[in-house]
Scaffold this motif. Structure first.
Motif, PDB file in Angstrom:
ATOM      1  N   TRP A   8      31.117  33.047  34.253  1.00 49.00           N
ATOM      2  CA  TRP A   8      32.691  33.966  34.625  1.00 49.00           C
ATOM      3  C   TRP A   8      33.202  32.828  35.174  1.00 49.00           C
ATOM      4  O   TRP A   8      32.258  31.868  35.589  1.00 49.00           O
ATOM      5  CB  TRP A   8      32.432  35.362  35.522  1.00 49.00           C
ATOM      6  N   ARG A   9      34.782  32.924  34.636  1.00 43.65           N
ATOM      7  CA  ARG A   9      35.066  31.540  35.361  1.00 43.65           C
ATOM      8  C   ARG A   9      36.943  32.326  35.857  1.00 43.65           C
ATOM      9  O   ARG A   9      36.906  32.249  35.170  1.00 43.65           O
ATOM     10  CB  ARG A   9      35.780  30.874  34.239  1.00 43.65           C
ATOM     11  N   LEU A  10      36.553  32.022  36.847  1.00 49.42           N
ATOM     12  CA  LEU A  10      38.134  32.852  37.527  1.00 49.42           C
ATOM     13  C   LEU A  10      38.282  31.013  37.980  1.00 49.42           C
ATOM     14  O   LEU A  10      38.261  30.336  38.137  1.00 49.42           O
ATOM     15  CB  LEU A  10      37.377  32.181  39.154  1.00 49.42           C
ATOM     16  N   LEU A  11      40.071  31.384  36.815  1.00 47.46           N
ATOM     17  CA  LEU A  11      41.050  30.518  37.370  1.00 47.46           C
ATOM     18  C   LEU A  11      41.438  30.096  38.183  1.00 47.46           C
ATOM     19  O   LEU A  11      41.481  30.460  39.468  1.00 47.46           O
ATOM     20  CB  LEU A  11      42.246  31.130  36.646  1.00 47.46           C
ATOM     21  N   SER A  12      41.846  29.101  38.172  1.00 42.32           N
ATOM     22  CA  SER A  12      42.210  28.156  39.599  1.00 42.32           C
ATOM     23  C   SER A  12      43.717  29.319  40.201  1.00 42.32           C
ATOM     24  O   SER A  12      44.949  29.432  39.981  1.00 42.32           O
ATOM     25  CB  SER A  12      42.671  27.364  39.958  1.00 42.32           C
ATOM     26  N   PRO A  13      43.807  29.135  41.729  1.00 47.28           N
ATOM     27  CA  PRO A  13      44.351  30.216  42.249  1.00 47.28           C
ATOM     28  C   PRO A  13      46.130  29.596  42.347  1.00 47.28           C
ATOM     29  O   PRO A  13      45.590  27.350  42.437  1.00 47.28           O
ATOM     30  CB  PRO A  13      44.433  30.911  43.238  1.00 47.28           C
ATOM     31  N   ALA A  14      47.011  30.174  42.130  1.00 48.41           N
ATOM     32  CA  ALA A  14      47.999  29.100  41.475  1.00 48.41           C
ATOM     33  C   ALA A  14      48.812  28.698  43.481  1.00 48.41           C
ATOM     34  O   ALA A  14      48.329  30.124  44.583  1.00 48.41           O
ATOM     35  CB  ALA A  14      49.901  30.478  41.556  1.00 48.41           C
ATOM     36  N   PRO A  15      49.737  27.901  43.447  1.00 49.33           N
ATOM     37  CA  PRO A  15      50.031  27.465  45.633  1.00 49.33           C
ATOM     38  C   PRO A  15      50.376  29.071  45.969  1.00 49.33           C
ATOM     39  O   PRO A  15      51.715  29.816  45.130  1.00 49.33           O
ATOM     40  CB  PRO A  15      51.536  26.637  45.339  1.00 49.33           C
ATOM     41  N   ALA A  16      50.518  29.245  46.718  1.00 53.28           N
ATOM     42  CA  ALA A  16      51.028  30.635  48.052  1.00 53.28           C
ATOM     43  C   ALA A  16      52.854  30.368  47.481  1.00 53.28           C
ATOM     44  O   ALA A  16      53.297  31.488  47.508  1.00 53.28           O
ATOM     45  CB  ALA A  16      50.064  30.697  49.233  1.00 53.28           C
ATOM     46  N   GLU A  17      53.008  29.418  47.847  1.00 47.45           N
ATOM     47  CA  GLU A  17      54.592  28.954  48.094  1.00 47.45           C
ATOM     48  C   GLU A  17      55.073  29.582  46.670  1.00 47.45           C
ATOM     49  O   GLU A  17      56.074  30.180  46.856  1.00 47.45           O
ATOM     50  CB  GLU A  17      54.793  28.011  48.773  1.00 47.45           C
ATOM     51  N   VAL A  18      54.540  29.143  45.648  1.00 51.37           N
ATOM     52  CA  VAL A  18      54.518  29.426  44.206  1.00 51.37           C
ATOM     53  C   VAL A  18      55.154  31.360  44.098  1.00 51.37           C
ATOM     54  O   VAL A  18      56.400  31.737  44.039  1.00 51.37           O
ATOM     55  CB  VAL A  18      53.517  28.559  43.381  1.00 51.37           C
ATOM     56  N   LEU A  19      53.741  31.445  44.181  1.00 52.92           N
ATOM     57  CA  LEU A  19      53.680  33.485  44.328  1.00 52.92           C
ATOM     58  C   LEU A  19      54.651  34.162  45.282  1.00 52.92           C
ATOM     59  O   LEU A  19      55.480  34.961  44.144  1.00 52.92           O
ATOM     60  CB  LEU A  19      52.327  33.720  44.668  1.00 52.92           C
ATOM     61  N   ARG A  20      54.843  33.185  46.275  1.00 51.90           N
ATOM     62  CA  ARG A  20      56.110  33.910  46.413  1.00 51.90           C
ATOM     63  C   ARG A  20      57.581  34.404  46.150  1.00 51.90           C
ATOM     64  O   ARG A  20      58.058  35.138  46.830  1.00 51.90           O
ATOM     65  CB  ARG A  20      56.083  32.903  48.225  1.00 51.90           C
ATOM     66  N   ARG A  21      57.450  33.373  45.820  1.00 51.64           N
ATOM     67  CA  ARG A  21      59.004  32.899  45.073  1.00 51.64           C
ATOM     68  C   ARG A  21      58.803  34.190  44.042  1.00 51.64           C
ATOM     69  O   ARG A  21      60.222  34.474  44.022  1.00 51.64           O
ATOM     70  CB  ARG A  21      59.806  31.644  44.055  1.00 51.64           C
ATOM     71  N   VAL A 452      32.669  31.997  27.613  1.00 46.75           N
ATOM     72  CA  VAL A 452      33.454  32.368  29.057  1.00 46.75           C
ATOM     73  C   VAL A 452      34.434  33.289  28.894  1.00 46.75           C
ATOM     74  O   VAL A 452      34.895  33.513  28.502  1.00 46.75           O
ATOM     75  CB  VAL A 452      34.068  30.958  29.145  1.00 46.75           C
ATOM     76  N   LEU A 453      34.074  34.318  30.153  1.00 51.59           N
ATOM     77  CA  LEU A 453      34.692  35.588  30.207  1.00 51.59           C
ATOM     78  C   LEU A 453      35.784  34.771  31.446  1.00 51.59           C
ATOM     79  O   LEU A 453      35.343  34.403  32.826  1.00 51.59           O
ATOM     80  CB  LEU A 453      34.467  36.419  30.590  1.00 51.59           C
ATOM     81  N   ALA A 454      37.641  34.806  31.215  1.00 52.16           N
ATOM     82  CA  ALA A 454      37.830  34.311  31.826  1.00 52.16           C
ATOM     83  C   ALA A 454      39.120  34.843  33.131  1.00 52.16           C
ATOM     84  O   ALA A 454      39.213  36.248  32.884  1.00 52.16           O
ATOM     85  CB  ALA A 454      39.025  33.163  31.417  1.00 52.16           C
ATOM     86  N   LEU A 455      38.568  35.313  34.260  1.00 55.88           N
ATOM     87  CA  LEU A 455      38.962  35.827  35.406  1.00 55.88           C
ATOM     88  C   LEU A 455      40.643  35.137  36.852  1.00 55.88           C
ATOM     89  O   LEU A 455      40.064  34.521  37.070  1.00 55.88           O
ATOM     90  CB  LEU A 455      37.843  36.360  35.988  1.00 55.88           C
ATOM     91  N   GLU A 456      41.263  36.501  36.399  1.00 56.29           N
ATOM     92  CA  GLU A 456      42.751  36.122  36.439  1.00 56.29           C
ATOM     93  C   GLU A 456      42.691  36.082  38.210  1.00 56.29           C
ATOM     94  O   GLU A 456      43.141  34.593  38.020  1.00 56.29           O
ATOM     95  CB  GLU A 456      43.738  37.272  35.954  1.00 56.29           C
ATOM     96  N   ALA A 457      41.824  36.667  38.907  1.00 59.55           N
ATOM     97  CA  ALA A 457      42.003  36.242  39.815  1.00 59.55           C
ATOM     98  C   ALA A 457      40.998  37.470  41.188  1.00 59.55           C
ATOM     99  O   ALA A 457      40.796  38.557  39.422  1.00 59.55           O
ATOM    100  CB  ALA A 457      43.582  36.859  40.798  1.00 59.55           C
ATOM    101  N   GLU A 458      40.787  37.377  42.329  1.00 56.97           N
ATOM    102  CA  GLU A 458      39.874  38.170  42.267  1.00 56.97           C
ATOM    103  C   GLU A 458      40.716  39.379  43.023  1.00 56.97           C
ATOM    104  O   GLU A 458      42.121  39.039  43.965  1.00 56.97           O
ATOM    105  CB  GLU A 458      39.522  37.394  44.540  1.00 56.97           C
ATOM    106  N   ALA A 459      40.402  40.612  42.834  1.00 54.32           N
ATOM    107  CA  ALA A 459      41.131  42.029  42.985  1.00 54.32           C
ATOM    108  C   ALA A 459      40.515  42.457  44.077  1.00 54.32           C
ATOM    109  O   ALA A 459      39.348  43.007  43.886  1.00 54.32           O
ATOM    110  CB  ALA A 459      42.120  42.054  42.711  1.00 54.32           C
TER     111      ALA A 459
END
Length: 567
Positions: A8-21, A452-459
């Motif tokens: 399992w590979r958790l992909l890197s999170p986007a910057p919080a300020e980007v997600l808020r946009r 590799v099982l790519a994981l988009e994000a933790e939810a």
């Protein structure tokens, strides 16, 4: 050799300020970020695929020469033959060009070779017969790029050849009147991943742009065929393919083609619910079954049939052929899998040859072996003097380039990075395996041989809600390079577990995170029920979907994998 276990590979999170946009649920914004979409305006374009986002067809090298020659043939009523491959990509491309050129007033016929009797691509005998029958222009679909000798013969006989093909170009291109292949050197077309039917559609767009009369034909009438061929050929669903398939699915859901309506009826498909999965696992295999077991002309006739009665008969025949194909594949897979399980774990490439590996289903079996063991896999049907095979690979090993390095052992070959076909003298089988194993050992290591099982994000379970699903549906269509988003749900409690389906091959779970409860289904995970004792905690790798039960739609998780939760 043991089946491969994905990491399992958790992909890197986007910057919080980007997600808020992004005016979207955070998880949806993260999924877009993982696909390279970093600005809200880019997100809107991604979520709303539009026909006008397609590139200028004349950016494709060879388009000027191709459209000029075909336009002249249309005006002069010169006989045109569209020569296509026998798989779903080739057949849909042939149907699309024949339909289009006839509407444009052309004198057009189709030619699809027999898989067993003629093999893949142009062949000298067919070229000579077509030339003798008066053909003046020969347009290939999904083949031709590796047929320099046959193209030269056609040109010598006074037949102008326009090659349209998406397979990996050889160092020397065929001497055709025009070659349309976005991967050829010097081609400025921005998207390189079109399927064969996609290039055929681009040619039609070029003819329209060049001023050929359409006689009322609209591009969207053809997009159902483009979607069928593109998805069935496992082409990447990014860029222009994503636009073409998204719009093509809309066309499919309301298509009036008698053939497609009959095929959906015969296979139990609800037309309004057609998606990429429907094409991959239901419609595409039935179209392919014709070429595998009988003759692809059956699928071609179905696609262009104007008679509901004829279409129903053809659809029924394709459905029966597909059932036969499934049985053949299952028997061959069992035989192949037994041999693979006896191999050492450190073998980097799987090479199986047997007189009973029918070439018609060799690629299907190879794909199943790759899926389970994550090794480049070649299956060959041993013949008395000549053997034929299919290859499927993993992204880290370019199978067509590997075959090119063994070309002195082969009579013919061609394909893509992860799929190819080949023919060789039977006496060369052992040498080919030895050479390919050496190449694989040079290029592959333990990391590249581990899936590799790519994981988009933790939810959390609460974040996997209807609002998220509505956006995820707009990120579709899903497929190669735009996979269905898989989320990591950590430490979820199992409330109930049971096996469902024939012989309990599937797993049904009721889950809770202490605040919410939900249902989950794990297809083909039934044998792992002992790992799901009620009361235990699991980390889940899952996708979000909606299921319909007694007419009511409800959210459901689909399990891709699970493991004991970390403390």
């Amino acid at each position: 050799m043991r089946p491969a276990v994905p990491v399992w590979r958790l992909l890197s999170p986007a910057p919080a300020e980007v997600l808020r946009r992004f005016p979207l649920p955070p998880l949806a914004a993260q999924v877009l970020w993982n696909r390279g979409v970093q600005e809200p305006q880019e997100a809107e374009a991604f979520l709303s695929p539009d026909y006008h986002q397609l590139a200028d067809p004349f950016a494709m090298k060879g388009m000027e020469e191709a459209t000029r020659r075909i336009s002249r043939a249309l005006a002069a009523q010169e006989p045109i033959v569209v020569f296509g491959d026998f798989d779903a990509d080739g057949v849909t491309g042939v149907a699309l060009l024949v339909q289009s050129l006839r509407r444009m007033g052309g004198k057009v016929e189709a030619y699809i070779p027999h898989r067993i009797e003629e093999g893949y691509g142009l062949n000298r005998e067919a070229v000579e017969r077509l030339a003798a029958a008066g053909t003046r222009v020969l347009i290939t679909v999904d083949c031709g790029i590796s047929n320099a000798e046959e193209v030269a013969r056609a040109q010598a006989l006074g037949v102008d050849v326009v090659v349209t093909d998406h397979h990996h170009p050889p160092p020397v291109l065929p001497p055709a009147h025009a070659v349309l292949n976005p991967s050829q050197p010097g081609c400025g077309y921005p998207f390189k991943g079109l399927a064969g039917v996609g290039i055929a559609f681009t040619l039609v767009r070029g003819l329209v742009r060049a001023g050929v009369t359409r006689n009322g034909m609209r591009a969207r009438e053809l997009l159902d065929l483009v979607a069928l061929g593109t998805v069935a050929d496992v082409s990447p669903l990014v860029g222009e393919n994503r636009i073409l398939v998204a719009l093509g699915l809309e066309t499919l859901r309301r298509t009036e083609r008698p053939g497609l309506r009959a095929l959906m009826a015969a296979s139990g498909v609800r037309q309004e619910r057609v998606n990429t999965g429907t094409i991959s696992f239901v419609l595409g295999p039935r179209l392919n079954a014709a070429g595998r077991l009988k003759h692809a002309v059956l699928a071609y006739r179905l696609l262009l049939s104007e008679s509901p009665e004829e279409a129903a008969v053809l659809a029924s025949e394709l459905d029966a052929l597909n059932r036969e194909r499934q049985e053949m594949t299952m028997r061959a897979l069992e035989r192949a899998r037994e041999r693979v399980l006896s191999l050492p774990d450190d073998v980097p490439l799987i090479f199986l040859a047997d007189p009973d590996f029918h070439i018609a289903i060799a690629g299907l079996v190879a794909a199943k072996i790759v899926e389970e063991f994550h090794r480049p896999t070649l299956l060959a049907e041993i013949g008395e003097g000549v053997s034929r095979g299919s290859a499927r690979s993993i992204p880290a090993f370019h199978i067509t380039e590997a075959l090119r390095e063994c070309s002195d052992l082969l009579e013919r070959f061609g394909g893509h990075r992860v799929a190819a076909g080949f023919t060789l003298p039977t006496a060369h089988l052992e040498a080919l395996e030895t050479r390919l194993q050496a190449l694989a050992r040079e290029q592959l290591d333990t990391v590249s041989l581990t899936p590799v099982l790519a994981l988009e994000a933790e939810a959390s379970l609460g974040e996997l809600n209807w609002d998220l699903l509505r956006v995820l549906e707009r990120i579709a269509p899903y497929g190669v390079q735009n996979p269905h988003p898989v989320f990591l749900c950590p430490r979820v409690k199992v409330v109930r577990a049971r096996q469902v389906g024939t012989e309990g091959e599937h797993l049904r779970l009721t889950l809770s995170d202490g605040r919410l409860a939900c249902d989950a289904i794990g297809f083909r995970l039934g044998p792992r029920i002992a790992e799901c004792t009620p009361g235990c905690y699991l980390d889940l790798a899952c996708t979000l979907s909606a299921s319909s039960w007694t007419g009511e739609e409800r959210l459901e998780l689909q399990l891709r994998d699970f493991r004991p939760a970390r403390a």
